[in-house]
Design an enzyme around this catalytic site. Structure first.
Site, PDB file in Angstrom:
ATOM      1  N   ILE A   9      -5.742 -17.141  25.597  1.00  0.00           N
ATOM      2  CA  ILE A   9      -5.402 -17.881  24.372  1.00  0.00           C
ATOM      3  C   ILE A   9      -6.433 -17.677  23.257  1.00  0.00           C
ATOM      4  O   ILE A   9      -6.264 -18.180  22.161  1.00  0.00           O
ATOM      5  CB  ILE A   9      -5.244 -19.390  24.657  1.00  0.00           C
ATOM      6  CG1 ILE A   9      -6.516 -19.963  25.307  1.00  0.00           C
ATOM      7  CG2 ILE A   9      -4.025 -19.642  25.521  1.00  0.00           C
ATOM      8  CD1 ILE A   9      -6.467 -21.470  25.517  1.00  0.00           C
ATOM      9  N   GLY A  10      -7.498 -16.936  23.537  1.00  0.00           N
ATOM     10  CA  GLY A  10      -8.498 -16.680  22.504  1.00  0.00           C
ATOM     11  C   GLY A  10      -9.582 -15.763  23.035  1.00  0.00           C
ATOM     12  O   GLY A  10      -9.725 -15.572  24.247  1.00  0.00           O
ATOM     13  N   GLY A  12     -13.663 -13.821  21.820  1.00  0.00           N
ATOM     14  CA  GLY A  12     -14.743 -13.590  20.868  1.00  0.00           C
ATOM     15  C   GLY A  12     -15.381 -12.245  21.124  1.00  0.00           C
ATOM     16  O   GLY A  12     -14.750 -11.343  21.696  1.00  0.00           O
ATOM     17  N   PHE A  14     -17.904 -11.422  23.179  1.00  0.00           N
ATOM     18  CA  PHE A  14     -18.187 -11.145  24.581  1.00  0.00           C
ATOM     19  C   PHE A  14     -17.329 -11.953  25.542  1.00  0.00           C
ATOM     20  O   PHE A  14     -17.171 -11.565  26.694  1.00  0.00           O
ATOM     21  CB  PHE A  14     -19.672 -11.425  24.889  1.00  0.00           C
ATOM     22  CG  PHE A  14     -20.622 -10.586  24.094  1.00  0.00           C
ATOM     23  CD1 PHE A  14     -20.750  -9.236  24.347  1.00  0.00           C
ATOM     24  CD2 PHE A  14     -21.382 -11.146  23.082  1.00  0.00           C
ATOM     25  CE1 PHE A  14     -21.627  -8.449  23.626  1.00  0.00           C
ATOM     26  CE2 PHE A  14     -22.267 -10.374  22.342  1.00  0.00           C
ATOM     27  CZ  PHE A  14     -22.388  -9.012  22.612  1.00  0.00           C
ATOM     28  N   VAL A  17     -11.004 -16.650  26.351  1.00  0.00           N
ATOM     29  CA  VAL A  17     -10.584 -17.975  26.801  1.00  0.00           C
ATOM     30  C   VAL A  17      -9.159 -17.880  27.343  1.00  0.00           C
ATOM     31  O   VAL A  17      -8.265 -17.332  26.685  1.00  0.00           O
ATOM     32  CB  VAL A  17     -10.646 -19.002  25.653  1.00  0.00           C
ATOM     33  CG1 VAL A  17     -10.223 -20.382  26.153  1.00  0.00           C
ATOM     34  CG2 VAL A  17     -12.047 -19.059  25.061  1.00  0.00           C
ATOM     35  N   LYS A  36     -13.435 -20.276  29.839  1.00  0.00           N
ATOM     36  CA  LYS A  36     -14.132 -19.299  29.001  1.00  0.00           C
ATOM     37  C   LYS A  36     -14.879 -18.345  29.926  1.00  0.00           C
ATOM     38  O   LYS A  36     -15.692 -18.776  30.747  1.00  0.00           O
ATOM     39  CB  LYS A  36     -15.098 -20.019  28.056  1.00  0.00           C
ATOM     40  CG  LYS A  36     -15.566 -19.206  26.878  1.00  0.00           C
ATOM     41  CD  LYS A  36     -16.321 -20.106  25.909  1.00  0.00           C
ATOM     42  CE  LYS A  36     -16.688 -19.370  24.634  1.00  0.00           C
ATOM     43  NZ  LYS A  36     -17.374 -20.278  23.669  1.00  0.00           N
ATOM     44  N   ASP A 131     -23.534 -23.624  14.416  1.00  0.00           N
ATOM     45  CA  ASP A 131     -22.329 -22.876  14.033  1.00  0.00           C
ATOM     46  C   ASP A 131     -21.154 -23.816  13.778  1.00  0.00           C
ATOM     47  O   ASP A 131     -20.039 -23.582  14.252  1.00  0.00           O
ATOM     48  CB  ASP A 131     -21.972 -21.866  15.124  1.00  0.00           C
ATOM     49  CG  ASP A 131     -21.078 -20.735  14.610  1.00  0.00           C
ATOM     50  OD1 ASP A 131     -21.021 -20.539  13.376  1.00  0.00           O
ATOM     51  OD2 ASP A 131     -20.459 -20.044  15.442  1.00  0.00           O
TER      52      ASP A 131
END
Length: 351
Positions: A9-10, A12, A14, A17, A36, A131
């Site tokens: 579903i996601g 980045g 490295f 998810v 994750k 962040d």
């Protein structure tokens, strides 16, 4: 805990998810989680995130963590962290998909209130998120209404509390949300998260990034040099403008803290009542363009000879067009034909 990986579903740089379900259901784990994962050679950031989340587990405004595990999948050794699943996705997606309409101010106040509670807890426990941005605030369903939680602690760090410049000149986070002191000297303390919060609130209001600059070098110069601050939205209430102004103070020592901002009238008077988005009050009894009675939903041109008299042409009704002006609709009701009040089976019960 044993679990089964679902769809991705996601992702980045490295980590990726995925959805996941525990094999054995128990009260300790939800029926659906987000896992994750990354290769063990790049897991330092993810290990850091898991450790911080465990320390911050008592805050409801921070995404929950259910532990970690190692797996071997497709010949690769993975490090996994099980997280609370946020079915509403990132707040950035809600702002992006708002159809050009900004979030209501009460929504912004409500979300900001929750994010501030999370930030206060983070800072109180000696951490800086580093962040804070729309993409790292997630929407979860809480009692039928969406709530927001801070996520992605991969760049978070312990605060030094000294306010001194970072000798290593280490910069963490997204340039668009960086505070002036971070750009100038690599200083990232709790005040830097507050600057980023101001950027986030402004973006919720306008739907656009706070800096109109795509070149990273020019962007960092704009943030770090001179007295310029992001433009505060003119369509915001005076309380909202003042709130953002307290976040955008260039001197981090003068910038308001999360604790101070929680007492600001922009968020401490927030209404948590359910609201109807973009609801407009009718100006007269015929100004309900999308309203249909229970009976009218069952009417077709074939079954009712009076259909065109009440609803206009057939193709207009079938296309779902609600654009008939109130005056025209009123005129359609004024006919010489007297109604037959004795026919009761076509009446609509309203009370």
């Amino acid at each position: 805990m044993e679990w089964v990986r679902g769809k991705t579903i996601g992702h980045g740089s490295f980590a990726a998810v995925s959805l996941a379900k525990p094999i054995n259901q128990s009260s300790d784990f939800p029926p659906l989680m987000a896992v994750k994962s990354c290769g063990v050679s790049h897991c330092e950031s993810l290990i850091n995130e898991r450790m911080i989340l465990e320390e911050l587990k008592d805050c409801p405004e921070i995404i929950g963590c259910y532990g970690d595990s190692m797996t071997i999948e497709n010949g690769q050794r993975l490090y996994n962290v099980a997280l609370e699943y946020a079915s509403g996705g990132a707040l950035s997606e809600k702002v992006k998909n708002s159809g050009g309409l900004r979030l209501s101010e009460n929504e912004v106040r409500r979300y900001t209130n929750s994010i501030l509670k999370g930030l206060h807890f983070i800072h109180q426990n000696g951490y800086v998120h580093c962040d804070i941005k729309l993409q790292n605030v997630l929407l979860v369903c809480d009692g039928g209404k969406d709530a927001v939680k801070i996520a992605d602690f991969g760049l978070a760090k312990k605060t030094t509390g000294s306010g001194e410049l970072n000798s290593k000149y280490e910069i963490r986070g997204s340039p668009m949300y960086m505070a002036p002191e971070t750009v100038v000297g690599g200083e990232q303390e709790s005040a830097s998260d507050i600057w980023a919060l101001g950027c986030l609130v402004t973006e919720m209001i306008t739907g656009n990034p706070v800096w109109n600059c795509s070149d990273i070098g020019n962007l960092l110069m704009k943030i770090g040099v001179g007295a310029e601050i992001p433009e505060i939205p003119g369509k915001l209430s005076e309380e909202g403008k003042d709130f953002i102004g307290k976040c955008f103070l260039k001197d981090p020592r003068k910038r308001w803290t999360a604790e101070m901002l929680l007492n600001h009238p922009f968020v401490n008077t927030v209404s948590f009542k359910e609201e109807t988005e973009n609801q407009i009050s009718p100006r007269d009894p015929f100004d309900f363009p999308d309203w249909e009675s229970e009976q009218s939903c069952l009417v077709t041109p074939e079954s009712s000879p009076e259909f065109n008299c009440w609803f206009g042409e057939q193709d207009e009704f079938q296309s779902g067009s609600p654009s008939i002006p109130p005056a025209t609709r009123l005129g359609q009701l004024l006919t010489d034909q007297k109604p037959n009040w004795s026919v009761s089976n076509s009446w609509v019960k309203v009370r």
